[in-house]
Motif scaffolding. Sequence first.
Motif, short mmCIF file in Angstrom:
data_model
loop_
_atom_site.label_atom_id
_atom_site.label_comp_id
_atom_site.label_asym_id
_atom_site.label_seq_id
_atom_site.Cartn_x
_atom_site.Cartn_y
_atom_site.Cartn_z
N GLY A 277 0.80 -1.22 0.00
CA GLY A 277 0.00 0.00 0.00
C GLY A 277 0.83 1.26 0.00
O GLY A 277 0.36 2.32 -0.46
N THR A 278 2.08 1.19 0.50
CA THR A 278 2.92 2.40 0.50
C THR A 278 3.24 2.84 -0.92
O THR A 278 3.41 4.04 -1.18
CB THR A 278 4.21 2.14 1.28
N ALA A 353 10.06 -7.12 0.34
CA ALA A 353 9.58 -6.08 1.25
C ALA A 353 10.48 -4.85 1.18
O ALA A 353 10.00 -3.70 1.17
CB ALA A 353 9.53 -6.62 2.68
N ARG A 354 11.78 -5.09 1.11
CA ARG A 354 12.71 -3.95 0.99
C ARG A 354 12.56 -3.27 -0.37
O ARG A 354 12.68 -2.05 -0.49
CB ARG A 354 14.14 -4.43 1.20
N ILE A 355 12.32 -4.06 -1.42
CA ILE A 355 12.11 -3.49 -2.75
C ILE A 355 10.88 -2.59 -2.75
O ILE A 355 10.88 -1.49 -3.33
CB ILE A 355 11.99 -4.60 -3.80
N VAL A 356 9.81 -3.04 -2.10
CA VAL A 356 8.59 -2.24 -2.03
C VAL A 356 8.85 -0.90 -1.39
O VAL A 356 8.46 0.17 -1.92
CB VAL A 356 7.51 -3.03 -1.24
N LEU A 357 9.52 -0.89 -0.24
CA LEU A 357 9.80 0.37 0.43
C LEU A 357 10.75 1.24 -0.37
O LEU A 357 10.61 2.48 -0.41
CB LEU A 357 10.38 0.09 1.82
N ALA A 358 11.73 0.61 -1.03
CA ALA A 358 12.67 1.39 -1.85
C ALA A 358 11.94 2.04 -3.02
O ALA A 358 12.22 3.21 -3.37
CB ALA A 358 13.79 0.48 -2.35
N GLN A 359 11.01 1.34 -3.63
CA GLN A 359 10.27 1.92 -4.75
C GLN A 359 9.36 3.05 -4.27
O GLN A 359 9.22 4.07 -4.97
CB GLN A 359 9.45 0.83 -5.44
N MET A 364 8.49 8.80 -4.15
CA MET A 364 8.33 10.02 -3.36
C MET A 364 9.43 11.03 -3.66
O MET A 364 9.18 12.25 -3.70
CB MET A 364 8.34 9.68 -1.87
N ALA A 365 10.65 10.53 -3.86
CA ALA A 365 11.75 11.45 -4.21
C ALA A 365 11.45 12.15 -5.53
O ALA A 365 11.68 13.37 -5.68
CB ALA A 365 13.06 10.66 -4.30
#
Length: 404
Positions: A277-278, A353-359, A364-365
């Motif tokens: 969802g992020t 999970a880390r890929i999701v947050l990195a994307q 956002m950047a």
Amino acid sequence: MVRLRAQRRHVRERRRRVRRPDHLPEEEAEAVSTLHPTVEKAQALIELDRYDQALALLAGRLAEDPGDLRAWVKIGYCHLGQERPKDATAAADEALRLAPEDYGALRLRAQAMVRDNGWLKVQPVLRELIRVAPHDSFAHAMLADAVWREALVRYGQESGARHLTAEAIDRVTREAADLAMEALRLGPEDIYAHEIAHRIASTAGNGTVSDMLDEAILRIDPHHAEALARQTRKAARAPGVGATEAAELYADALAAEPNSADMRDQLDHATYRLLRGTRWLALLCVGLAGAMVDLFPAADRPAPELPIPVGQRLWFLFIMGVIWAFGAWRRYSRLRAGVQLNVRSLVRRGRWARIVLAQAAWAMACALLIAEIPWTDRAVPQLLFWAGLVPTAATIWFDKKKSR
């Protein structure tokens, strides 16, 4: 120490209540005969899983009296506990040589055969066991299990089909179902009988009966891992249940049965859905940034002049803060402590999970660069828009199956 003792008492209680062919059950019929003190000591050691010490005692007892039937049976259960079914079979054969109709010896023989992958050969022993003890629910349940397995194998061999047709279900499972119902009648509190009945009902596609049996199993044993997993999975996958509610359901199930690997996997899947969802929040911010700058102006309407005023850029920061506060942080802060811990754990353990947050961070950047830099030309912001949108949206489509 107190907690460890309580856990041991819980394990012993479950062993007394859960009677399955791959566990060491109580031998109720043996209670009518007087055990030699040495055999009684060995039985106490068996209940503590101290099989080597029990075997040493029983070997000494048989050296004194080779005809001690109960000692042979206990030796067989020691071998079963040490995963030596062939030695258990040999001990059962010695006991049956002394008493061909002994309940404990027949039951040991059946369990040893099952442990040695003998489900397709165990029926004669089980039918003899039922003849000796016609009111034993465990024997009926185990025979139902054996008949069900053999019927499925025979059907597959004869028809070459991998799945049962609707026409074949009743014919293939009828005898096993009757035996399972008899086992439930004889032992309404017998977990193993309920498990076999559930397995047969599931094969027949009878979801209503399966659910009723799961509820009965959990009434008898609230910590039954398989029934708990099935009921939790059903509730979590019901229409209208979101990722947050599903994660909390799995966390509750894990609190009741911490050793359930299936529930841990399901909790990880639900947690991954939360993390997905992020990315949607980040994409929403990218879209709003593009709309604020009007990256793709139409010919029939004037585009806003660049650079965008400072006040409008600060207003956009406020909007993004509200989106993340209500869409992510507020949602996360309302999760139960167990789910929050699993979110952090999954981020450490899971590559996706880390890929999701990195994307999400990358998108956002891009959104911040589009909205907060006072651009005088739309070419670079357009490039940033596509750089934040396309890779993230493509990966959402790619890993869609992971969220199921």
